[in-house]
Design a protein around this motif. Sequence first.
Motif, PDB file in Angstrom:
ATOM      1  N   VAL B  26       0.928  -0.755   0.095  1.00 47.49           N
ATOM      2  CA  VAL B  26      -0.138  -0.097  -0.052  1.00 47.49           C
ATOM      3  C   VAL B  26       1.078   1.135  -0.175  1.00 47.49           C
ATOM      4  N   ILE B  36      -9.381   3.202   7.150  1.00 44.34           N
ATOM      5  CA  ILE B  36      -8.621   1.757   7.004  1.00 44.34           C
ATOM      6  C   ILE B  36     -10.074   0.971   7.756  1.00 44.34           C
ATOM      7  N   ARG B 208     -10.254   8.639   0.988  1.00 47.89           N
ATOM      8  CA  ARG B 208      -9.347   7.376   0.748  1.00 47.89           C
ATOM      9  C   ARG B 208     -10.219   6.306   1.396  1.00 47.89           C
ATOM     10  N   ILE B 210      -9.070   1.973   2.920  1.00 50.88           N
ATOM     11  CA  ILE B 210      -9.049   1.186   3.040  1.00 50.88           C
ATOM     12  C   ILE B 210      -9.803   0.265   3.165  1.00 50.88           C
ATOM     13  N   ILE B 217      -5.443  -6.349   2.210  1.00 47.56           N
ATOM     14  CA  ILE B 217      -6.853  -5.252   1.262  1.00 47.56           C
ATOM     15  C   ILE B 217      -7.145  -6.089   0.494  1.00 47.56           C
ATOM     16  N   ASP B 220     -10.351  -0.524  -2.639  1.00 47.87           N
ATOM     17  CA  ASP B 220      -8.728   0.629  -2.178  1.00 47.87           C
ATOM     18  C   ASP B 220      -9.800   1.344  -3.141  1.00 47.87           C
TER      19      ASP B 220
END
Lengths: 282, 277
Positions: B26, B36, B208, B210, B217, B220
């Motif tokens: 990442v 996240i 953003r 994730i 992950i 994303d």
Amino acid sequence: MLKDVTFGQYFPGNSLLHKADARFKVLILIEYIVIVLLANSAYAVGLGLLLTAFLMVFSGVKIRLLLKSVKPLIFVLVFTCLINLFLTRGSGAPLVDWSFIKIYKEGVRNAIAMLIRLLSLVLGTSVLISFTTSPLELTDALESLLSPLKKIKVPVHEFAMMMSIALRFIPTLIEETNKIISAQKARCADFDSGNIFKKLKAMVPILIPLFVSAVRRAEELADAMECRCYHGGKGRTKLNVMHAKLRDYIFLLAVTAIIAGVVVLNRYDASFIKNLIKDLVF
Amino acid sequence: MAFIEARGVEFAYSPEEPLVIDGIDVKIEKGSYVAILGHNGCGKSTLAKLLCGIVAPTEGQILVDGINTCDGEQEFELRKKCGMVFQNPDNQLVASVVEEDVAFAPENLGLPREEIRKRVDSALATVDMSEYAKHTTHKLSGGQKQRIAIAGILAMQPECIIFDEATAMLDPTGRKEIAAAMKRLNKELGITVVTITHYMGEAIEADRIIVMNQGKIIADGTPAEIFSKVEQLKEVSLAVPQVTELLYMLECDGYQMPRGILHAMDAAEVLTQKLKK
């Protein structure tokens, strides 16, 4: 049940004692303890009490809070008083003589002296240190007073840090204990009945979760401290640097003078002073 | 170059245990605001600890502004760049008095006294807690304690702050305070914010998102992109924001609905237009 514990809590304020240099307060506390333990004659004890009263006034802490700090110790106080009252054997005739109970004049005297001593110690320590000195100030003071020991490799900074963190977590852990007690009570735990052993046994389900969570807290705190660049005492600076002022020296000298006063007063009991006054007057 | 870069990172707490982080690559850009997401035990907190170097990856490497998090020599440089706010506000306050706690980090850095004073004052002002400078920490509310914790990190003047479920233990008011603080840090001070959370309301504020599941992950992208994939999120037992859920349910019933609507007002607009037709 733990709400009343005020010992070890700092009350921010602006009194004379709050403003005094913490290093001097520690030294004065030592002198104060010497005074309390040394004072033997009625006049010396009186002088000690006067000092205690002065300290209490200068701390600006409310009387109600001070009494609260004594409350958890009532059992200990009463117990020591009774022990002294009943177990001291005097030389003269007993004041009370009833089957196996004999109370002598010396017993009464010892009991009162012990009560005054213990109360003074608790109040003096609370007023001088725990109520008016922030834990970090206290730590800094101890660190600076003990810093000569660093030369012989005593980890002074580490001890000071440990102590300040312990003090910081007292209220947190008290809160947690109350929560655990409530949780256990909600599940029908019984803390109040039975003899002392049963009561002690009932404490186990409180202590175990408390201990586990304390360890967990310690781990997280260590991470948080590491994240904030903690790396021991080396190269550390301080936000609040302690500056001794003239009044701190005067304060220390005054208390030292009181020690001398107590030593002198101890030698002469009441009758001597009466005679002395008589001699002077007539 | 990205501010934080993870390359093929794997992590397990001990060799016998399964991997908590299982091959993560990442890049997080400077000045970005990243959330996240993931349900409990998906490894998101571990990822946070890896990113700021509290634990070292078993495989692969993480670079923060070019510094390898395993490099013991540059540990301080790393800590100064990347701070972390933890979940439990009680367990990260070191001192009993607010300003002494905020001063903890700059004191550790060995800064001169005037500089510490300046940093403490400005950090407290940033989180709007200046009037509490002399208060005892244990009497503050959860949200206030957490703001002090943020100030404690800000006093290091970091370029990036990682919030490890910093709002999970707070009441709704406290949560709002912290969310507002995060936004301000990112937009006004240009600090890179990485927030680990399972509150959708916080995640949609980010630039953003994730999404993590079982150490990997799985998605994303921008909030709109992520929350368009409603089915995929449901598969990993994550909820979507309420309005997104509403539109999705309408879609399931056969209505034509746009995806990726996150805010109540936007959804209201879409619905009124549909109703007018």
